[in-house]
Design a protein around this motif. Structure first.
Motif, PDB file in Angstrom:
ATOM      1  N   ALA A  27       0.849  -1.278  -0.006  1.00 50.15           N
ATOM      2  CA  ALA A  27       0.142   0.153   0.032  1.00 50.15           C
ATOM      3  C   ALA A  27       0.769   1.307   0.000  1.00 50.15           C
ATOM      4  N   ALA A  28       1.786   1.314   0.783  1.00 50.68           N
ATOM      5  CA  ALA A  28       2.775   2.364   0.767  1.00 50.68           C
ATOM      6  C   ALA A  28       3.717   2.527  -0.340  1.00 50.68           C
ATOM      7  N   SER A  29       4.047   1.407  -1.197  1.00 50.98           N
ATOM      8  CA  SER A  29       4.625   1.465  -2.439  1.00 50.98           C
ATOM      9  C   SER A  29       3.663   2.219  -3.474  1.00 50.98           C
ATOM     10  N   ARG A  30       2.313   1.750  -3.304  1.00 50.34           N
ATOM     11  CA  ARG A  30       1.334   2.119  -4.434  1.00 50.34           C
ATOM     12  C   ARG A  30       1.541   3.703  -4.227  1.00 50.34           C
ATOM     13  N   ALA A  31       1.231   4.055  -2.997  1.00 41.58           N
ATOM     14  CA  ALA A  31       1.109   5.695  -2.716  1.00 41.58           C
ATOM     15  C   ALA A  31       2.343   6.261  -3.108  1.00 41.58           C
ATOM     16  N   GLN A  32       3.460   5.832  -2.930  1.00 36.65           N
ATOM     17  CA  GLN A  32       4.799   6.324  -3.644  1.00 36.65           C
ATOM     18  C   GLN A  32       4.834   6.440  -4.981  1.00 36.65           C
ATOM     19  N   VAL A  33       4.534   5.580  -5.834  1.00 38.20           N
ATOM     20  CA  VAL A  33       4.275   5.486  -7.235  1.00 38.20           C
ATOM     21  C   VAL A  33       3.273   6.891  -7.648  1.00 38.20           C
ATOM     22  N   ALA A  34       2.175   6.777  -6.882  1.00 35.02           N
ATOM     23  CA  ALA A  34       1.278   7.999  -7.154  1.00 35.02           C
ATOM     24  C   ALA A  34       1.996   9.468  -6.915  1.00 35.02           C
ATOM     25  N   ARG A  35       2.691   9.456  -5.891  1.00 31.92           N
ATOM     26  CA  ARG A  35       3.490  10.803  -5.214  1.00 31.92           C
ATOM     27  C   ARG A  35       4.396  10.997  -6.512  1.00 31.92           C
ATOM     28  N   LEU A  36       5.007  10.253  -7.069  1.00 29.64           N
ATOM     29  CA  LEU A  36       6.503  10.502  -7.868  1.00 29.64           C
ATOM     30  C   LEU A  36       5.651  10.892  -9.262  1.00 29.64           C
ATOM     31  N   ALA A  37       4.702   9.922  -9.578  1.00 29.19           N
ATOM     32  CA  ALA A  37       4.121  10.203 -10.966  1.00 29.19           C
ATOM     33  C   ALA A  37       3.613  11.844 -11.005  1.00 29.19           C
ATOM     34  N   ARG A  38       2.940  12.085  -9.807  1.00 27.36           N
ATOM     35  CA  ARG A  38       2.377  13.413  -9.769  1.00 27.36           C
ATOM     36  C   ARG A  38       3.723  14.602  -9.826  1.00 27.36           C
ATOM     37  N   ALA A  39       4.590  14.136  -9.280  1.00 21.94           N
ATOM     38  CA  ALA A  39       5.805  15.049  -9.148  1.00 21.94           C
ATOM     39  C   ALA A  39       6.356  15.353 -10.502  1.00 21.94           C
ATOM     40  N   VAL A  40       6.218  14.480 -11.476  1.00 23.07           N
ATOM     41  CA  VAL A  40       6.859  14.267 -12.615  1.00 23.07           C
ATOM     42  C   VAL A  40       5.947  14.557 -13.883  1.00 23.07           C
ATOM     43  N   GLY A  41       4.752  14.891 -13.478  1.00 22.21           N
ATOM     44  CA  GLY A  41       3.454  15.101 -14.348  1.00 22.21           C
ATOM     45  C   GLY A  41       3.149  13.953 -15.105  1.00 22.21           C
ATOM     46  N   ALA A  42       3.218  12.934 -14.563  1.00 22.58           N
ATOM     47  CA  ALA A  42       2.887  11.454 -15.478  1.00 22.58           C
ATOM     48  C   ALA A  42       1.934  10.693 -14.553  1.00 22.58           C
ATOM     49  N   GLU A  43       0.590  11.532 -14.235  1.00 19.52           N
ATOM     50  CA  GLU A  43      -0.240  10.700 -13.399  1.00 19.52           C
ATOM     51  C   GLU A  43      -0.743   9.509 -14.159  1.00 19.52           C
ATOM     52  N   ASP A  44      -1.125   9.664 -15.559  1.00 18.37           N
ATOM     53  CA  ASP A  44      -1.630   8.413 -16.311  1.00 18.37           C
ATOM     54  C   ASP A  44      -0.564   7.263 -15.943  1.00 18.37           C
ATOM     55  N   ALA A  45       0.636   7.805 -16.271  1.00 13.54           N
ATOM     56  CA  ALA A  45       1.531   6.446 -16.519  1.00 13.54           C
ATOM     57  C   ALA A  45       1.788   5.783 -15.208  1.00 13.54           C
ATOM     58  N   GLY A  46       1.402   6.531 -14.011  1.00 10.95           N
ATOM     59  CA  GLY A  46       1.618   6.161 -12.575  1.00 10.95           C
ATOM     60  C   GLY A  46       0.442   5.088 -12.211  1.00 10.95           C
ATOM     61  N   ARG A  47      -0.814   5.535 -12.738  1.00 18.97           N
ATOM     62  CA  ARG A  47      -1.973   4.852 -12.395  1.00 18.97           C
ATOM     63  C   ARG A  47      -1.774   3.377 -13.170  1.00 18.97           C
ATOM     64  N   ALA A  48      -1.078   3.604 -14.315  1.00 22.42           N
ATOM     65  CA  ALA A  48      -1.204   2.310 -15.123  1.00 22.42           C
ATOM     66  C   ALA A  48       0.141   1.346 -14.581  1.00 22.42           C
ATOM     67  N   MET A  49       0.847   1.894 -13.921  1.00 19.08           N
ATOM     68  CA  MET A  49       2.090   1.127 -13.196  1.00 19.08           C
ATOM     69  C   MET A  49       1.401   0.718 -11.787  1.00 19.08           C
ATOM     70  N   ILE A  50       0.471   1.213 -11.091  1.00 20.20           N
ATOM     71  CA  ILE A  50      -0.373   0.802 -10.061  1.00 20.20           C
ATOM     72  C   ILE A  50      -1.305  -0.438 -10.668  1.00 20.20           C
ATOM     73  N   ALA A  51      -2.000  -0.192 -11.670  1.00 21.72           N
ATOM     74  CA  ALA A  51      -2.684  -1.203 -12.105  1.00 21.72           C
ATOM     75  C   ALA A  51      -1.982  -2.570 -12.341  1.00 21.72           C
ATOM     76  N   ARG A  52      -0.659  -2.381 -13.174  1.00 20.92           N
ATOM     77  CA  ARG A  52       0.112  -3.620 -13.406  1.00 20.92           C
ATOM     78  C   ARG A  52       0.485  -4.180 -11.906  1.00 20.92           C
ATOM     79  N   ILE A  53       0.838  -3.552 -10.790  1.00 23.08           N
ATOM     80  CA  ILE A  53       1.138  -4.092  -9.523  1.00 23.08           C
ATOM     81  C   ILE A  53      -0.140  -4.934  -9.295  1.00 23.08           C
ATOM     82  N   ASP A  54      -1.285  -4.267  -9.076  1.00 20.64           N
ATOM     83  CA  ASP A  54      -2.418  -4.825  -8.718  1.00 20.64           C
ATOM     84  C   ASP A  54      -2.728  -6.414  -9.343  1.00 20.64           C
TER      85      ASP A  54
END
Length: 281
Positions: free
Chosen positions: A122-149
């Protein structure tokens, strides 16, 4: 007068432009000093946005990405001087970064993001989302979390008791409990034996201790042939287990699957599931 007014207007515009703040992206793109951030970045943003990655990602014993991929990028040793010289738009570092280095980045006016080491999915998912926001890649972040799940769902074990297991990291170093790997083992249908051997955290574990009460599966980063890092420990482990009456399966689990979370979780879960399906009840 009109011509003079126009000239004054032009000069004013030049002066305003000269005083404007520099672009927020900086001249050097993204500089990462965090090997786990490297693993996320290479999947979140185009390569030309990454100015440099951590030198750890070019070390076979510390990387979480393919070495061929890591070697396409410039790497830094992590000193404040070399990072500042790159004039990055964003620096991604570890939460363990020394205070002096943090202060140097602040004095240089660098935008920074400090990431910790998640110990849960759960913490790792949150970190992916945080980094994705920081680099302006929210869609790619959501896709990465979907692959994890998806990988976690696909690794769901069959009904029945968990299979006792232990993950060796290298030599006589084993993964302890209460970490990300421990949770992944459980989700794939394994019982992490680290605590049973008195290993609360990742640390040294004599193979003799394990041989006295071996797990059903031992995940190893080497093939026990004596050619890999930690070869002497691997060879000793193989000899000890060869004389054990217990049925023990040694399964390859590459070193780069135990260092980080993020996209590594999907790869690790896939490998754990493969081994779990191969174990006879």
């Amino acid at each position: 007068m009109i011509r003079g007014a126009a000239l004054l207007g032009t000069l004013a515009g030049v002066l305003v432009a000269g005083c404007a703040a520099p672009p927020s992206q900086g001249a050097g793109g993204i500089v990462s000093l965090n090997p786990c951030a490297d693993a996320m970045l290479v999947e979140l943003v185009p390569p030309d946005r990454i100015a440099a990655i951590s030198h750890y990602s070019q070390d076979p014993g510390a990387t979480s990405i393919d070495l061929a991929v890591a070697r396409r990028f410039r790497a830094t040793a992590g000193t404040a001087e070399e990072v500042i010289a790159l004039r990055p738009g964003l620096v991604i570092a570890s939460s363990f970064t020394q205070a002096a280095t943090r202060e140097a980045f602040a004095r240089a006016g660098l935008r920074t993001l400090y990431l910790d080491s998640p110990v849960t999915i759960a913490a790792s998912r949150a970190q992916v989302a945080r980094l994705a926001r920081a680099v302006g890649a929210e869609d790619a972040g959501r896709a990465m979390i979907a692959r994890i799940d998806a990988a976690i769902a696909a690794a769901a074990p069959p009904p029945g008791p968990r299979v006792p297991a232990l993950i060796w990291i290298g030599g006589n170093l084993a993964s302890g409990g209460s970490n990300l790997v421990n949770q992944m083992l459980a989700l794939a249908g394994f019982e992490d034996r680290a605590a049973r051997y008195g290993l609360a955290y990742t640390g040294y574990l004599p193979v003799e201790t394990v041989a006295a009460d071996p797990p059903r599966v031992m995940f190893v980063p080497d093939d026990g042939s004596g050619r890999d890092a930690g070869s002497r420990a691997a060879a000793m482990r193989a000899r000890v287990l060869a004389h054990s009456p217990a049925r023990v399966t040694e399964a390859r689990f590459p070193r780069d699957l135990v260092n980080c979370g993020g996209p590594v979780i999907a790869r690790a879960m896939t490998r754990l599931a493969e081994v779990r399906r191969s174990i006879a009840p």
